[in-house]
Scaffold this motif. Structure first.
Motif, PDB file in Angstrom:
ATOM      1  N   ARG A 142       0.820  -1.208   0.000  1.00  0.00           N
ATOM      2  CA  ARG A 142       0.000   0.000   0.000  1.00  0.00           C
ATOM      3  C   ARG A 142       0.854   1.258   0.000  1.00  0.00           C
ATOM      4  NH1 ARG A 142      -4.431   1.636   4.589  1.00  0.00           N
ATOM      5  NH2 ARG A 142      -4.997   3.615   3.677  1.00  0.00           N
ATOM      6  N   SER A 143       0.420   2.232  -0.798  1.00  0.00           N
ATOM      7  CA  SER A 143       1.063   3.543  -0.793  1.00  0.00           C
ATOM      8  C   SER A 143      -0.012   4.579  -1.121  1.00  0.00           C
ATOM      9  CB  SER A 143       2.176   3.599  -1.834  1.00  0.00           C
ATOM     10  OG  SER A 143       2.843   4.828  -1.789  1.00  0.00           O
ATOM     11  N   PRO A 144      -0.159   5.633  -0.331  1.00  0.00           N
ATOM     12  CA  PRO A 144       0.639   5.988   0.839  1.00  0.00           C
ATOM     13  C   PRO A 144       0.311   5.119   2.045  1.00  0.00           C
ATOM     14  CG  PRO A 144      -1.123   7.586   0.523  1.00  0.00           C
ATOM     15  CD  PRO A 144      -1.200   6.622  -0.626  1.00  0.00           C
ATOM     16  N   LEU A 145       1.253   5.063   2.939  1.00  0.00           N
ATOM     17  CA  LEU A 145       1.158   4.216   4.124  1.00  0.00           C
ATOM     18  C   LEU A 145       1.011   5.103   5.361  1.00  0.00           C
ATOM     19  CD1 LEU A 145       1.306   1.137   4.666  1.00  0.00           C
ATOM     20  CD2 LEU A 145       3.744   1.400   5.003  1.00  0.00           C
ATOM     21  N   PRO A 146      -0.215   5.199   5.927  1.00  0.00           N
ATOM     22  CA  PRO A 146      -0.395   6.046   7.111  1.00  0.00           C
ATOM     23  C   PRO A 146       0.156   5.399   8.382  1.00  0.00           C
ATOM     24  CG  PRO A 146      -2.485   5.083   6.425  1.00  0.00           C
ATOM     25  CD  PRO A 146      -1.452   4.642   5.431  1.00  0.00           C
ATOM     26  N   PRO A 147       0.448   6.189   9.425  1.00  0.00           N
ATOM     27  CA  PRO A 147       1.022   5.649  10.665  1.00  0.00           C
ATOM     28  C   PRO A 147       0.176   4.560  11.324  1.00  0.00           C
ATOM     29  CG  PRO A 147       1.234   8.026  10.637  1.00  0.00           C
ATOM     30  CD  PRO A 147       0.390   7.650   9.453  1.00  0.00           C
ATOM     31  N   ASP A 148      -1.165   4.693  11.290  1.00  0.00           N
ATOM     32  CA  ASP A 148      -1.996   3.662  11.922  1.00  0.00           C
ATOM     33  C   ASP A 148      -1.914   2.339  11.174  1.00  0.00           C
ATOM     34  OD1 ASP A 148      -3.388   4.795   9.787  1.00  0.00           O
ATOM     35  OD2 ASP A 148      -5.354   4.333  10.663  1.00  0.00           O
ATOM     36  N   GLU A 149      -1.694   2.412   9.854  1.00  0.00           N
ATOM     37  CA  GLU A 149      -1.535   1.183   9.066  1.00  0.00           C
ATOM     38  C   GLU A 149      -0.195   0.513   9.396  1.00  0.00           C
ATOM     39  OE1 GLU A 149      -2.717  -1.787   6.526  1.00  0.00           O
ATOM     40  OE2 GLU A 149      -3.891  -0.113   7.287  1.00  0.00           O
ATOM     41  N   ILE A 150       0.818   1.292   9.663  1.00  0.00           N
ATOM     42  CA  ILE A 150       2.122   0.732  10.057  1.00  0.00           C
ATOM     43  C   ILE A 150       1.987  -0.006  11.384  1.00  0.00           C
ATOM     44  CG2 ILE A 150       4.470   1.326  10.771  1.00  0.00           C
ATOM     45  CD1 ILE A 150       4.354   3.544   8.603  1.00  0.00           C
ATOM     46  N   GLU A 151       1.224   0.568  12.321  1.00  0.00           N
ATOM     47  CA  GLU A 151       0.971  -0.126  13.595  1.00  0.00           C
ATOM     48  C   GLU A 151       0.215  -1.434  13.366  1.00  0.00           C
ATOM     49  OE1 GLU A 151       2.076   0.390  16.804  1.00  0.00           O
ATOM     50  OE2 GLU A 151       3.382   1.707  15.658  1.00  0.00           O
ATOM     51  N   ASN A 152      -0.748  -1.419  12.442  1.00  0.00           N
ATOM     52  CA  ASN A 152      -1.486  -2.646  12.109  1.00  0.00           C
ATOM     53  C   ASN A 152      -0.554  -3.704  11.511  1.00  0.00           C
ATOM     54  OD1 ASN A 152      -3.894  -1.559  12.999  1.00  0.00           O
ATOM     55  ND2 ASN A 152      -4.538  -0.880  10.962  1.00  0.00           N
ATOM     56  N   ILE A 153       0.401  -3.262  10.702  1.00  0.00           N
ATOM     57  CA  ILE A 153       1.369  -4.201  10.110  1.00  0.00           C
ATOM     58  C   ILE A 153       2.216  -4.834  11.207  1.00  0.00           C
ATOM     59  CG2 ILE A 153       3.464  -4.323   8.681  1.00  0.00           C
ATOM     60  CD1 ILE A 153       2.089  -2.220   6.841  1.00  0.00           C
ATOM     61  N   PHE A 154       2.682  -4.024  12.153  1.00  0.00           N
ATOM     62  CA  PHE A 154       3.457  -4.572  13.263  1.00  0.00           C
ATOM     63  C   PHE A 154       2.618  -5.563  14.078  1.00  0.00           C
ATOM     64  CE2 PHE A 154       6.348  -0.658  13.224  1.00  0.00           C
ATOM     65  CZ  PHE A 154       7.438  -1.362  12.730  1.00  0.00           C
ATOM     66  N   ASN A 155       1.363  -5.234  14.327  1.00  0.00           N
ATOM     67  CA  ASN A 155       0.486  -6.128  15.099  1.00  0.00           C
ATOM     68  C   ASN A 155       0.245  -7.441  14.370  1.00  0.00           C
ATOM     69  OD1 ASN A 155       0.231  -4.258  17.168  1.00  0.00           O
ATOM     70  ND2 ASN A 155      -1.627  -3.371  16.329  1.00  0.00           N
ATOM     71  N   ALA A 156      -0.011  -7.357  13.051  1.00  0.00           N
ATOM     72  CA  ALA A 156      -0.268  -8.568  12.267  1.00  0.00           C
ATOM     73  C   ALA A 156       0.969  -9.450  12.206  1.00  0.00           C
ATOM     74  CB  ALA A 156      -0.718  -8.188  10.859  1.00  0.00           C
ATOM     75  N   ALA A 157       2.125  -8.842  11.991  1.00  0.00           N
ATOM     76  CA  ALA A 157       3.368  -9.623  11.918  1.00  0.00           C
ATOM     77  C   ALA A 157       3.679 -10.252  13.266  1.00  0.00           C
ATOM     78  CB  ALA A 157       4.522  -8.732  11.467  1.00  0.00           C
ATOM     79  N   GLN A 158       3.425  -9.510  14.336  1.00  0.00           N
ATOM     80  CA  GLN A 158       3.679 -10.016  15.687  1.00  0.00           C
ATOM     81  C   GLN A 158       2.827 -11.241  15.998  1.00  0.00           C
ATOM     82  OE1 GLN A 158       4.414  -6.855  18.577  1.00  0.00           O
ATOM     83  NE2 GLN A 158       2.920  -7.857  19.882  1.00  0.00           N
ATOM     84  N   ALA A 159       1.610 -11.287  15.429  1.00  0.00           N
ATOM     85  CA  ALA A 159       0.720 -12.435  15.647  1.00  0.00           C
ATOM     86  C   ALA A 159       1.307 -13.720  15.065  1.00  0.00           C
ATOM     87  CB  ALA A 159      -0.651 -12.152  15.047  1.00  0.00           C
ATOM     88  N   VAL A 160       2.153 -13.596  14.043  1.00  0.00           N
ATOM     89  CA  VAL A 160       2.798 -14.768  13.441  1.00  0.00           C
ATOM     90  C   VAL A 160       3.676 -15.489  14.464  1.00  0.00           C
ATOM     91  CG1 VAL A 160       4.473 -15.497  11.680  1.00  0.00           C
ATOM     92  CG2 VAL A 160       2.754 -13.776  11.132  1.00  0.00           C
ATOM     93  N   LEU A 161       4.204 -14.743  15.409  1.00  0.00           N
ATOM     94  CA  LEU A 161       5.158 -15.291  16.382  1.00  0.00           C
ATOM     95  C   LEU A 161       4.505 -16.205  17.423  1.00  0.00           C
ATOM     96  CD1 LEU A 161       8.200 -15.079  16.985  1.00  0.00           C
ATOM     97  CD2 LEU A 161       7.653 -13.280  18.601  1.00  0.00           C
ATOM     98  N   MET A 162       3.201 -16.122  17.580  1.00  0.00           N
ATOM     99  CA  MET A 162       2.541 -16.918  18.620  1.00  0.00           C
ATOM    100  C   MET A 162       2.873 -18.392  18.475  1.00  0.00           C
ATOM    101  SD  MET A 162      -1.080 -14.969  18.833  1.00  0.00           S
ATOM    102  CE  MET A 162      -1.648 -15.784  20.308  1.00  0.00           C
TER     103      MET A 162
END
Length: 197
Positions: free
Chosen positions: A66-86
């Protein structure tokens, strides 16, 4: 006790096999426990390492979509990627996403960078890229994640290990041709496009 009775007693003692299996088990048990504990720790570490690689791939892939990438979307990306670690502890993961723009001369510099529990790269920082990635007048999303693994049992593996840390690169899927050189890139909302640093 006569010599013959001593000999008979010794013979009975030697031929008596009751309890022999118990004695063997008592000798083998410590070795079996060490092997088991080591196997559990190594298997968990291999699984955690694989999940860190998958997490890094998710960071790069989701950021490039996605472009442009807003700050809240970046937080969502971090949250989604972090869920992979479970089911591993997400407090021990460090994640960094960076947009790297390669100018016409092949110099790669960071346009923007975001982090969670890590160290973001400053805008304009020169980055060394592999030759296959460093194509002039292009850009890449560079994702990096590392995980501090503490062994579950801790009997054989007795220290912490840092897993991951290698960057994964992805080309923008829906980038915008912007900036002074019209290089296709993922633009972060509120950050000027590159190569003007």
């Amino acid at each position: 006790m006569t010599t013959s009775s001593k000999a008979r007693s010794w013979h009975r003692f030697r031929c008596d096999t009751e309890g022999f299996a118990l004695a063997e088990f008592a000798l083998a048990l410590p070795v079996m426990l060490v092997v088991y504990c080591g196997t559990v720790d190594v298997a968990q570490m291999v699984m955690a390492n694989r999940k860190v690689t998958q997490l890094t791939l998710a960071l790069a892939d989701l950021s490039a979509r996605r472009s442009p990438l807003p700050p809240d979307e970046i937080e969502n990306i971090f949250n989604a990627a972090q869920a992979v670690l479970m089911p591993f502890d997400s407090a021990n993961i460090s994640m960094v996403i960076s947009s790297v723009v390669i100018d016409a001369g092949g110099i790669a510099k960071v346009c923007w960078s975001n982090q969670r529990n890590g160290q973001a790269l400053a805008r304009g920082t020169t980055v060394t890229l592999p030759d296959s990635i460093r194509v002039p007048s292009t850009s890449v999303i560079m994702a990096r994640a590392s995980y501090t693994y503490t062994p579950m049992v801790g009997y054989v593996l007795t220290r912490t290990f840092t897993l991951g840390g290698d960057p994964i690169y992805t080309r923008p899927r829906s980038g915008q041709a912007v900036g002074s050189a019209s290089i296709e890139q993922v633009v972060q909302t509120g950050t000027p496009p590159c190569p003007i640093f």
